[in-house]
Structure formats: C-alpha cells, structure tokens
Design a protein around this motif. Structure first.
Motif, PDB file in Angstrom:
ATOM      1  N   TRP A  31      77.612 -84.569  57.531  1.00 48.28           N
ATOM      2  CA  TRP A  31      77.613 -82.996  57.183  1.00 48.28           C
ATOM      3  C   TRP A  31      77.918 -82.363  58.450  1.00 48.28           C
ATOM      4  CZ3 TRP A  31      76.278 -81.037  52.682  1.00 48.28           C
ATOM      5  CH2 TRP A  31      76.032 -81.860  51.545  1.00 48.28           C
ATOM      6  N   VAL A  32      78.885 -81.537  58.367  1.00 45.32           N
ATOM      7  CA  VAL A  32      79.482 -81.099  59.284  1.00 45.32           C
ATOM      8  C   VAL A  32      79.462 -79.197  59.303  1.00 45.32           C
ATOM      9  CG1 VAL A  32      80.825 -82.906  59.969  1.00 45.32           C
ATOM     10  CG2 VAL A  32      81.822 -81.067  58.572  1.00 45.32           C
ATOM     11  N   ASP A  33      79.819 -78.719  60.485  1.00 40.53           N
ATOM     12  CA  ASP A  33      79.847 -77.083  60.487  1.00 40.53           C
ATOM     13  C   ASP A  33      81.360 -76.810  60.378  1.00 40.53           C
ATOM     14  OD1 ASP A  33      77.109 -76.565  60.892  1.00 40.53           O
ATOM     15  OD2 ASP A  33      77.124 -76.885  62.879  1.00 40.53           O
ATOM     16  N   GLY A  34      81.570 -75.687  60.036  1.00 44.79           N
ATOM     17  CA  GLY A  34      83.037 -75.219  60.060  1.00 44.79           C
ATOM     18  C   GLY A  34      83.601 -74.581  61.293  1.00 44.79           C
ATOM     19  N   ALA A  35      84.825 -74.171  61.265  1.00 46.64           N
ATOM     20  CA  ALA A  35      85.368 -73.475  62.384  1.00 46.64           C
ATOM     21  C   ALA A  35      84.872 -72.144  62.651  1.00 46.64           C
ATOM     22  CB  ALA A  35      86.947 -73.510  62.279  1.00 46.64           C
ATOM     23  N   SER A  36      84.505 -71.634  61.387  1.00 50.74           N
ATOM     24  CA  SER A  36      83.790 -70.308  61.412  1.00 50.74           C
ATOM     25  C   SER A  36      82.682 -70.262  60.358  1.00 50.74           C
ATOM     26  CB  SER A  36      84.744 -68.988  61.023  1.00 50.74           C
ATOM     27  OG  SER A  36      85.240 -69.352  60.153  1.00 50.74           O
ATOM     28  N   THR A  37      81.857 -69.056  60.175  1.00 51.57           N
ATOM     29  CA  THR A  37      81.001 -69.366  58.998  1.00 51.57           C
ATOM     30  C   THR A  37      81.339 -68.015  57.894  1.00 51.57           C
ATOM     31  OG1 THR A  37      79.644 -67.593  60.143  1.00 51.57           O
ATOM     32  CG2 THR A  37      78.948 -70.063  60.269  1.00 51.57           C
ATOM     33  N   ILE A  38      80.861 -68.455  56.587  1.00 48.18           N
ATOM     34  CA  ILE A  38      80.987 -67.281  55.603  1.00 48.18           C
ATOM     35  C   ILE A  38      79.488 -66.616  55.306  1.00 48.18           C
ATOM     36  CG2 ILE A  38      81.304 -67.005  53.148  1.00 48.18           C
ATOM     37  CD1 ILE A  38      82.890 -69.708  53.188  1.00 48.18           C
ATOM     38  N   ASP A  39      79.280 -65.585  55.326  1.00 46.72           N
ATOM     39  CA  ASP A  39      78.255 -64.774  55.201  1.00 46.72           C
ATOM     40  C   ASP A  39      77.927 -64.697  53.632  1.00 46.72           C
ATOM     41  OD1 ASP A  39      77.733 -64.515  57.659  1.00 46.72           O
ATOM     42  OD2 ASP A  39      78.428 -62.053  57.543  1.00 46.72           O
ATOM     43  N   VAL A  40      76.830 -65.132  53.138  1.00 41.47           N
ATOM     44  CA  VAL A  40      76.291 -65.125  51.659  1.00 41.47           C
ATOM     45  C   VAL A  40      75.361 -63.894  51.492  1.00 41.47           C
ATOM     46  CG1 VAL A  40      75.520 -66.389  49.777  1.00 41.47           C
ATOM     47  CG2 VAL A  40      76.733 -67.487  51.650  1.00 41.47           C
ATOM     48  N   GLU A  41      75.589 -63.111  50.575  1.00 45.01           N
ATOM     49  CA  GLU A  41      74.636 -61.981  50.223  1.00 45.01           C
ATOM     50  C   GLU A  41      73.953 -62.178  48.971  1.00 45.01           C
ATOM     51  OE1 GLU A  41      76.532 -57.985  48.728  1.00 45.01           O
ATOM     52  OE2 GLU A  41      76.825 -58.000  51.087  1.00 45.01           O
ATOM     53  N   ASP A  42      72.821 -61.554  48.922  1.00 46.46           N
ATOM     54  CA  ASP A  42      72.034 -61.462  47.585  1.00 46.46           C
ATOM     55  C   ASP A  42      72.551 -59.935  47.016  1.00 46.46           C
ATOM     56  OD1 ASP A  42      70.198 -60.875  45.675  1.00 46.46           O
ATOM     57  OD2 ASP A  42      68.330 -61.227  46.749  1.00 46.46           O
ATOM     58  N   PRO A  43      73.236 -60.197  45.830  1.00 43.88           N
ATOM     59  CA  PRO A  43      73.748 -59.073  45.300  1.00 43.88           C
ATOM     60  C   PRO A  43      72.550 -57.995  44.839  1.00 43.88           C
ATOM     61  CG  PRO A  43      74.302 -60.963  43.802  1.00 43.88           C
ATOM     62  CD  PRO A  43      73.857 -61.383  45.076  1.00 43.88           C
ATOM     63  N   SER A  44      71.526 -58.452  44.299  1.00 40.14           N
ATOM     64  CA  SER A  44      70.185 -57.808  44.144  1.00 40.14           C
ATOM     65  C   SER A  44      69.854 -56.797  45.119  1.00 40.14           C
ATOM     66  CB  SER A  44      69.115 -58.632  43.752  1.00 40.14           C
ATOM     67  OG  SER A  44      69.166 -59.626  42.829  1.00 40.14           O
ATOM     68  N   THR A  45      70.069 -57.034  46.333  1.00 40.37           N
ATOM     69  CA  THR A  45      69.767 -56.198  47.324  1.00 40.37           C
ATOM     70  C   THR A  45      70.438 -55.952  48.576  1.00 40.37           C
ATOM     71  OG1 THR A  45      69.178 -58.260  48.668  1.00 40.37           O
ATOM     72  CG2 THR A  45      67.342 -57.161  47.233  1.00 40.37           C
ATOM     73  N   GLY A  46      71.869 -56.516  48.569  1.00 45.41           N
ATOM     74  CA  GLY A  46      72.755 -56.473  49.630  1.00 45.41           C
ATOM     75  C   GLY A  46      72.394 -57.349  50.879  1.00 45.41           C
ATOM     76  N   GLU A  47      71.314 -57.825  50.976  1.00 42.12           N
ATOM     77  CA  GLU A  47      71.005 -58.392  52.039  1.00 42.12           C
ATOM     78  C   GLU A  47      71.717 -59.839  52.438  1.00 42.12           C
ATOM     79  OE1 GLU A  47      66.778 -59.279  51.701  1.00 42.12           O
ATOM     80  OE2 GLU A  47      66.189 -57.355  51.390  1.00 42.12           O
ATOM     81  N   LEU A  48      71.691 -60.253  53.646  1.00 41.08           N
ATOM     82  CA  LEU A  48      72.365 -61.256  53.930  1.00 41.08           C
ATOM     83  C   LEU A  48      71.289 -62.478  53.767  1.00 41.08           C
ATOM     84  CD1 LEU A  48      74.761 -62.957  55.561  1.00 41.08           C
ATOM     85  CD2 LEU A  48      73.287 -62.634  57.729  1.00 41.08           C
ATOM     86  N   ILE A  49      71.355 -63.554  52.971  1.00 50.34           N
ATOM     87  CA  ILE A  49      70.626 -64.685  52.750  1.00 50.34           C
ATOM     88  C   ILE A  49      71.063 -66.023  53.106  1.00 50.34           C
ATOM     89  CG2 ILE A  49      69.612 -63.379  50.651  1.00 50.34           C
ATOM     90  CD1 ILE A  49      71.299 -65.599  49.029  1.00 50.34           C
ATOM     91  N   GLY A  50      72.005 -66.313  53.891  1.00 49.22           N
ATOM     92  CA  GLY A  50      72.575 -67.572  54.004  1.00 49.22           C
ATOM     93  C   GLY A  50      73.877 -67.431  54.708  1.00 49.22           C
ATOM     94  N   ARG A  51      74.201 -68.626  55.366  1.00 49.37           N
ATOM     95  CA  ARG A  51      75.610 -68.734  55.944  1.00 49.37           C
ATOM     96  C   ARG A  51      76.052 -70.260  55.510  1.00 49.37           C
ATOM     97  NH1 ARG A  51      73.940 -65.669  60.307  1.00 49.37           N
ATOM     98  NH2 ARG A  51      75.314 -63.520  60.261  1.00 49.37           N
TER      99      ARG A  51
END
Ligand code: NAP
Length: 473
Positions: A11-31
């Motif tokens: 299990w490895v990290d990437g070169a950068s990250t992708i932000d994951v949003e909750d479309p119900s609220t527009g909040e950031l919920i994960g990477r």
C-alpha cells in the motif's frame, strides 16, 4: 478518509493527492493518491511477475478466493455503503443496492469455475485434441464514478476467476470505494500483483496504463467520447478491448399500455442516481392518443420525489456528482427550451450547498432536437409524441447510441415484433431500462459499446483465451 494505492503487495502513497468531495455538501471528505509514472511501471511489472503462477493456480482455488472476497465485502458492507453514498452522491437506499450488487457479483463468479473447462474434440485420426481456457494476460480496468462499486466488481471478479492480473484505475471522483474494495480483495488473500489499485487522473495514469506494451486487454466503462479516444489509442495493437459507453435510452409507450405502471418504472429509471446512469430512461416515446394521460401520471410521481442529501433516509433523489455536471445539465435544458420544448416540471438549478438540479420533465420535444439525441447524464426526461409504433421504432433507433430500451404494451406479440427491430443491447418489456442484474449479459450496440458482454458467463470470454492442444501417442 485517506487511502493508498496497492502496487505489487504494498500500500503506497502517490506522487500527489486527489481531493474527494461529498456532492451533497461540497465538503472535502477524503484524499486518494495520484500515481506517478514510476508507480504505473511498478504495477505493470508486478502484474507480469505474478502472471504465470496466477494462471497456473487451480481454478477451484481462485474460485474459493473470489468467494472469500464476497465474505470480506459483506463484513465491511456498512462502511462501503456510507463511503459510496457520500463520495458517489447516491442516496443510502441506492448505495445499499449497489454494494449488494457488487457482493453478489463476487458470489456469482465464485461459483463459475466450470466456465473455464476445456473440451475434448475430434479424436479418431491418430490425434486427440483438447481445448483449454487460459487467462488472457494483464488487464487494465478503467471505471466511472456513477457505479463506484458495481462497475469495478464486474471487472475484478471475472478477471480473478480467470487468473488474469488486473490493474484498476477508478474514477477520480470515487477512489475511496474502490480502495475499500481492493482492501477486501487483499485481505481475502489475493497474491501480490494479481489485483492492483492505481488511482490517478484518467488522462495521465489511465493513458499510461493503456499505452503500456505488456498489457493484453483493456476493459473500460465510461463516456463514449473517452471510449473512442482509447480505441484510437489502441488501434494498430492487438489489445483486446471492451468498451461500455453512454446511452440515450428510450421507453416506448403504446396506447394499450398500463399507463400507471409504465409511469412508475419510467420515473424510477429516469431519476435514480439523479439520472446519472448509463441505462437511465431519458426519452419517453409515447403514442399521441395517450400522451396527456401518461405525462400526468409521470408528473404525479416526479412531484413526489424528495431531493436532498444522500445521508437522509427520506431522500429519493440525491445530488449530481459535481458543479460541472449541474452546469452541463442546465445547458441541455436551456437549449431544449430555446428550441421549443416546455419544462413542465423542474428545469432549474437548486440552491446548495451541494450540487442539485431539479427533476425535470420536458414536453414538446422533437426527434431532431439535441435533447432527443445526446446523453444528458442528469435528471431530465424528454417526452416525444408519435402517431404509431413504426414511428416510435424509427425515433427510438434514431440516435448514435444503442444501449437500452423499454416497450410498454399489453400486447406481447407487438412487444416481440418491436424487440426484434430495436437496435439496443438490452430491451425490457413492461420494465425499466435501468437495473439489469446478474447473471444476465449486459452491453450496448452502436456507440454504446463493443458488444462484448459484461455480467454472466459471457464475461469469462473476455478474460480468457482458448488454446488447442493436439496429442499424438
Ligand atoms: P469518463 O469521463 O469517460 O471517465 C471514465 C473513466 O475514464 C474515469 O476513470 C476517468 O478518469 C477515465 N479517463 C478519462 N479520460 C481518460 C483518458 N484519456 N484515458 C484513460 N482513461 C481516461 O466517464 P464518467 O464521466 O466517469 O462516467 C459517465 C459516463 O460513463 C457516461 O457516459 C455513462 O453513460 C457511462 N457509463 C456507461 C456504462 C455502461 O455499462 N455502458 C456504465 C456506467 C457509466 P478520471 O475520473 O480521472 O477522469
């Protein structure tokens, strides 16, 4: 929530990250990680390293592993449901249905080792001949955000049963569900390199995977636009390619139909996932004599939809995946009304936070309008009136797509005749265009796909190749 890629057994990290949003609220919920070119190269090498041993494992052993994955998914069902619902914008009841479908997919392929059997052929000329089913080799799987669990499951489960190493590149909007699923596969005991997760942008990470020289197959589910790009990229190389693409699905309603029942299934198939399903009903082609009555029955049901955030059990229609999808939907509706269609319900962006568009019904739609021809991928239903079933058939077939259609009539002989002439991979009689389930072969014609079926035993054809061995004593 923060997830990692699975490359080889690590299990490895990437070169950068992708932000994951909750479309119900527009909040950031994960990477999630965005894989680097080196990550992609390591994943391809790991798939190559495990290929022979994985192919040589007894089918019954792989079958048991696939069943254990179903158990692992079952154990984390609640987590999968809430993650899928939040990042994918699917109301909880839909999310439960999709996760259960993914589990059922693994259970189904976990009983299908018999489909890998070869056969003895043509003995008697001094030779004995036999056919063998072998895994195809390394498979690249690229999946969309609108079915974040079921689409990966339909590719991962048959590839595992076949013994083909598979590298999954999930949609950037929904990598968290994919990571949970791959975690379940790793915990079930899949060998390192047999199933890998390489999240990242479609253009860069997806593009690099598809360009690799040592892949045997690409299975892609997504838009027709990207599918055609991939096919162009793969041309000149004999890489087996499965494309499951967009649709412009019609429900034909004849004057003898049970209109209440037709309205019920049309509304269910048009507004589930807020219309963001490849098989969503997006056109109603109705005989003029019953158009008013059917439209009223549809409007009655659309008026009862509850639009809201996915974690509210009362919600029956959730948000769209992002702001771009809301704007694209609004653009389609605005152009349709400018061309003369009437928005008799909805037709507007709803206030946030979150990405909502009102469930919309358009009447007065003509077959040559954009709204009657292009995939919207939003909660919009276009009603077209026709004089008879010949005209209904012509309008139904008059798009570049050929995914799913429905016929509503009490006359099964008429339904039979129409089903033979509809140019779609899936035809439902008195049922919805969406929600086709196991173990039925699924896939579209024309620009909806390569007609290589997903689901069912047919899927094993894609992940295997047949070898003829001739014996002389
Ligand atoms: P999409 O934009 O085509 O993306 C699908 C996948 O392809 C994503 O993982 C995406 O990655 C990746 N991708 C994008 N550009 C790429 C490139 N140049 N090379 C390689 N990969 C690339 O589709 P979507 O918006 O996610 O999904 C909606 C579409 O899928 C609709 O048209 C729908 O009808 C279709 N669909 C079809 C079926 C079916 O079975 N027929 C089922 C579900 C959905 P990123 O997310 O990082 O961009």
């Amino acid at each position: 929530m923060r997830v990692q890629n699975l490359i080889g057994g690590d299990w490895v990290d990437g070169a950068s990250t992708i932000d994951v949003e909750d479309p119900s609220t527009g909040e950031l919920i994960g990477r999630a990680p965005a894989a680097s070119p080196e990550d992609v190269a390591r994943a391809l090498a790991a798939a190559g390293s495990v290929r022979q041993a994985w192919a040589s494992a007894a089918p019954a052993e792989r079958e048991r592993l696939v069943r254990r994955v179903a158990d692992e998914l079952e154990r984390r069902r609640d987590d999968l449901v809430s993650t899928l619902s939040r990042e994918g914008g699917r109301p909880l009841r839909e999310a439960r249905g999709e996760v259960d479908k993914a589990i059922t997919t693994f259970r189904y392929y976990g009983g299908l080792a018999g489909s890998l059997d070869g056969r003895a052929v043509g003995a008697g000329t001094g030779y004995r001949h036999e056919t063998r089913r072998e895994p195809i080799g390394t498979v690249v799987a690229i999946t969309p955000w609108n079915v974040p669990a079921a689409s990966p499951a339909r590719k991962l489960a048959p590839a595992m049963l076949a013994g083909a190493p598979i590298i999954l590149k999930p949609a950037s909007a929904t990598p968290l569900t994919a990571a949970l699923m791959v975690q379940a596969i790793a915990d079930a005991g899949a060998p390192a390199g047999a199933v890998q997760l390489v999240a990242g942008s479609g253009r860069t990470v997806g593009g690099a995977l598809v360009s690799a020289s040592d892949i045997a197959a690409v299975t892609f589910t997504g838009s027709t636009e990207v599918g055609l790009q991939l096919q162009a990229q793969l041309s000149g190389r004999l890489v087996r390619t499965q494309l499951e693409l967009g649709g412009k699905n019609a429900a034909i309603v004849l004057e003898d139909a049970d209109l209440g029942r037709a309205a019920e299934v049309i509304v269910a198939a048009a507004y589930a996932s807020a219309g963001q399903q490849c098989t969503a009903t997006s056109r109603v082609i109705v005989q003029r004599s019953v158009a008013g009555e059917l439209t009223d029955a549809i409007l009655d049901r659309v008026g009862r939809l509850v639009v809201g955030p996915t974690d509210d059990e009362a919600t029956t229609m959730g948000p769209l995946i992002d702001r771009a999808q809301v704007e694209a939907t609004a653009g389609f509706v605005d152009r349709a009304t400018a061309q003369g269609a009437a928005a008799v319900h909805g037709g507007k962006v709803l206030p946030g936070p979150g990405h909502y568009y009102a469930p919309t019904v358009l009447t007065g739609v003509k077959p040559d309008m954009e709204i009657a021809r292009e995939e919207v991928f939003g909660p919009v239903l276009a009603v077209l009136e026709v004089d008879d079933e010949d005209e209904a058939l012509r309008v139904c077939n008059d798009t570049v797509y050929g995914l799913a259609a429905a016929i509503h009539t009490r006359d099964l002989a008429r339904a039979q005749a129409l089903s033979e002439r509809i140019d779609c991979g899936v035809v439902a009689v008195n049922g919805p265009t969406a929600g086709i389930d196991l173990p039925l072969p699924f896939g579209g014609f024309k620009l909806s796909g390569t007609a290589t079926k997903e689901h069912g035993p047919e899927s094993m054809e894609f992940f295997t190749r047949t070898k003829l061995v001739s014996w002389r004593s």
